[in-house]
Design a protein around this motif. Structure first.
Motif, PDB file in Angstrom:
ATOM      1  N   LEU A  69       0.863  -1.176   0.000  1.00 48.01           N
ATOM      2  CA  LEU A  69       0.000   0.000   0.000  1.00 48.01           C
ATOM      3  C   LEU A  69       0.902   1.229   0.000  1.00 48.01           C
ATOM      4  N   PHE A  70       0.607   2.186  -0.860  1.00 51.22           N
ATOM      5  CA  PHE A  70       1.382   3.419  -0.935  1.00 51.22           C
ATOM      6  C   PHE A  70       0.477   4.579  -0.560  1.00 51.22           C
ATOM      7  N   THR A  71       0.982   5.482   0.270  1.00 48.57           N
ATOM      8  CA  THR A  71       0.144   6.585   0.715  1.00 48.57           C
ATOM      9  C   THR A  71       0.027   7.668  -0.357  1.00 48.57           C
ATOM     10  N   PRO A  72      -1.188   8.137  -0.623  1.00 50.95           N
ATOM     11  CA  PRO A  72      -1.362   9.199  -1.614  1.00 50.95           C
ATOM     12  C   PRO A  72      -1.009  10.592  -1.081  1.00 50.95           C
ATOM     13  N   ALA A  73      -0.727  10.714   0.224  1.00 52.48           N
ATOM     14  CA  ALA A  73      -0.387  12.019   0.802  1.00 52.48           C
ATOM     15  C   ALA A  73       0.459  11.830   2.049  1.00 52.48           C
ATOM     16  N   SER A  74       1.219  12.864   2.380  1.00 53.36           N
ATOM     17  CA  SER A  74       2.061  12.841   3.577  1.00 53.36           C
ATOM     18  C   SER A  74       1.273  13.325   4.786  1.00 53.36           C
ATOM     19  N   GLY A  75       1.654  12.799   5.954  1.00 56.91           N
ATOM     20  CA  GLY A  75       1.032  13.280   7.174  1.00 56.91           C
ATOM     21  C   GLY A  75       1.268  12.347   8.332  1.00 56.91           C
ATOM     22  N   GLU A  76       0.578  12.623   9.423  1.00 52.35           N
ATOM     23  CA  GLU A  76       0.655  11.802  10.623  1.00 52.35           C
ATOM     24  C   GLU A  76      -0.598  10.953  10.716  1.00 52.35           C
ATOM     25  N   VAL A  77      -0.423   9.663  10.942  1.00 52.36           N
ATOM     26  CA  VAL A  77      -1.567   8.760  11.071  1.00 52.36           C
ATOM     27  C   VAL A  77      -2.317   9.098  12.365  1.00 52.36           C
ATOM     28  N   LEU A  78      -3.598   9.431  12.214  1.00 47.41           N
ATOM     29  CA  LEU A  78      -4.445   9.749  13.363  1.00 47.41           C
ATOM     30  C   LEU A  78      -5.188   8.522  13.860  1.00 47.41           C
ATOM     31  N   ASP A  79      -5.584   7.675  12.909  1.00 46.64           N
ATOM     32  CA  ASP A  79      -6.501   6.590  13.237  1.00 46.64           C
ATOM     33  C   ASP A  79      -6.388   5.516  12.172  1.00 46.64           C
ATOM     34  N   LEU A  80      -6.502   4.258  12.580  1.00 45.41           N
ATOM     35  CA  LEU A  80      -6.630   3.201  11.592  1.00 45.41           C
ATOM     36  C   LEU A  80      -7.970   2.509  11.798  1.00 45.41           C
ATOM     37  N   ASN A  81      -8.465   1.942  10.736  1.00 42.03           N
ATOM     38  CA  ASN A  81      -9.793   1.350  10.748  1.00 42.03           C
ATOM     39  C   ASN A  81      -9.728  -0.047  11.369  1.00 42.03           C
ATOM     40  N   GLN A  82     -10.046  -0.125  12.657  1.00 39.14           N
ATOM     41  CA  GLN A  82     -10.003  -1.405  13.370  1.00 39.14           C
ATOM     42  C   GLN A  82     -10.968  -2.412  12.743  1.00 39.14           C
ATOM     43  N   ARG A 103      -6.805   7.322   8.649  1.00 36.95           N
ATOM     44  CA  ARG A 103      -7.018   8.769   8.601  1.00 36.95           C
ATOM     45  C   ARG A 103      -5.712   9.423   8.989  1.00 36.95           C
ATOM     46  N   ILE A 104      -5.378  10.506   8.285  1.00 34.82           N
ATOM     47  CA  ILE A 104      -4.138  11.223   8.573  1.00 34.82           C
ATOM     48  C   ILE A 104      -4.404  12.716   8.748  1.00 34.82           C
ATOM     49  N   ARG A 105      -3.482  13.377   9.465  1.00 31.10           N
ATOM     50  CA  ARG A 105      -3.430  14.839   9.477  1.00 31.10           C
ATOM     51  C   ARG A 105      -2.475  15.205   8.355  1.00 31.10           C
ATOM     52  N   LEU A 106      -2.967  15.954   7.376  1.00 28.66           N
ATOM     53  CA  LEU A 106      -2.161  16.294   6.204  1.00 28.66           C
ATOM     54  C   LEU A 106      -1.024  17.237   6.581  1.00 28.66           C
ATOM     55  N   SER A 107       0.193  16.927   6.130  1.00 28.11           N
ATOM     56  CA  SER A 107       1.302  17.844   6.370  1.00 28.11           C
ATOM     57  C   SER A 107       1.407  18.863   5.231  1.00 28.11           C
ATOM     58  N   ASP A 108       0.882  18.532   4.053  1.00 24.77           N
ATOM     59  CA  ASP A 108       0.937  19.445   2.911  1.00 24.77           C
ATOM     60  C   ASP A 108      -0.277  19.202   2.010  1.00 24.77           C
ATOM     61  N   PRO A 109      -1.397  19.898   2.288  1.00 21.57           N
ATOM     62  CA  PRO A 109      -2.616  19.661   1.501  1.00 21.57           C
ATOM     63  C   PRO A 109      -2.438  19.857   0.000  1.00 21.57           C
ATOM     64  N   SER A 110      -1.432  20.656  -0.416  1.00 26.59           N
ATOM     65  CA  SER A 110      -1.236  20.882  -1.857  1.00 26.59           C
ATOM     66  C   SER A 110      -0.766  19.618  -2.577  1.00 26.59           C
ATOM     67  N   GLU A 111      -0.308  18.609  -1.828  1.00 29.88           N
ATOM     68  CA  GLU A 111       0.089  17.348  -2.474  1.00 29.88           C
ATOM     69  C   GLU A 111      -1.071  16.729  -3.248  1.00 29.88           C
ATOM     70  N   ALA A 112      -2.294  17.016  -2.857  1.00 27.26           N
ATOM     71  CA  ALA A 112      -3.461  16.455  -3.551  1.00 27.26           C
ATOM     72  C   ALA A 112      -3.455  16.826  -5.031  1.00 27.26           C
ATOM     73  N   GLU A 113      -2.806  17.944  -5.358  1.00 34.17           N
ATOM     74  CA  GLU A 113      -2.747  18.374  -6.759  1.00 34.17           C
ATOM     75  C   GLU A 113      -1.936  17.398  -7.612  1.00 34.17           C
ATOM     76  N   LYS A 114      -1.077  16.579  -6.989  1.00 34.11           N
ATOM     77  CA  LYS A 114      -0.282  15.589  -7.726  1.00 34.11           C
ATOM     78  C   LYS A 114      -1.095  14.322  -8.014  1.00 34.11           C
ATOM     79  N   LEU A 115      -2.292  14.250  -7.451  1.00 30.52           N
ATOM     80  CA  LEU A 115      -3.137  13.067  -7.623  1.00 30.52           C
ATOM     81  C   LEU A 115      -4.125  13.269  -8.764  1.00 30.52           C
ATOM     82  N   LEU A 116      -4.765  12.196  -9.141  1.00 32.53           N
ATOM     83  CA  LEU A 116      -5.710  12.210 -10.258  1.00 32.53           C
ATOM     84  C   LEU A 116      -7.120  12.551  -9.785  1.00 32.53           C
ATOM     85  N   SER A 117      -7.880  13.222 -10.638  1.00 27.00           N
ATOM     86  CA  SER A 117      -9.315  13.391 -10.388  1.00 27.00           C
ATOM     87  C   SER A 117     -10.007  12.054 -10.657  1.00 27.00           C
TER      88      SER A 117
END
Length: 127
Positions: A69-82, A103-117
């Motif tokens: 699994l590769f993360t689509p964005a950088s950040g701190e993991v807040l929660d995992l789905n038990q 769920r993560i706290r985003l460290s750089d929300p602009s990274e979403a621009e590198k992802l696909l619609s």
């Protein structure tokens, strides 16, 4: 196959990112779970872990294979789905809903621009 939900962004590795303020939920796409087959185990990063965009964040094991699994964005993991850890088949039955991964706290929300619609992602998986 149904169109991918338009309220999120997608990686070429078939993960999705749904942003909500300064945090986001991550999961795998319907296409990914179809390719994997029946998911039997999910390995996710612990809460408090820092993850970096496009780096490995865990594994999903199916009856066919083990896939990174590769993360689509950088950040701190807040929660995992038990629920997914207890019932990995949720990834198959509801990949865009109850089968979310972390769920993560985003460290750089602009990274979403590198992802696909959703439209770009749907075009990618039709190729």
């Amino acid at each position: 196959m149904a169109a991918s939900p338009s309220d999120r962004r997608y990686s070429k590795e078939h993960e999705w990112l749904k942003i909500d303020g300064d945090s986001a939920t991550i999961g795998i796409t319907d296409y990914a779970q179809e390719q994997l087959g029946d998911v039997v185990y999910v390995d996710l990063p612990a809460a408090g872990t820092t993850i970096r965009q496009f780096e490995k964040m865990g594994e999903v094991e199916s009856v066919k294979a083990v896939s990174d699994l590769f993360t689509p964005a950088s950040g701190e993991v807040l929660d995992l789905n038990q629920a997914v850890i207890d019932k990995p088949e949720l990834v198959n039955s509801d990949p865009h809903g109850a089968g979310w991964l972390i769920r993560i706290r985003l460290s750089d929300p602009s990274e979403a621009e590198k992802l696909l619609s959703s439209e770009e992602y749907d075009a990618l998986i039709k190729e």
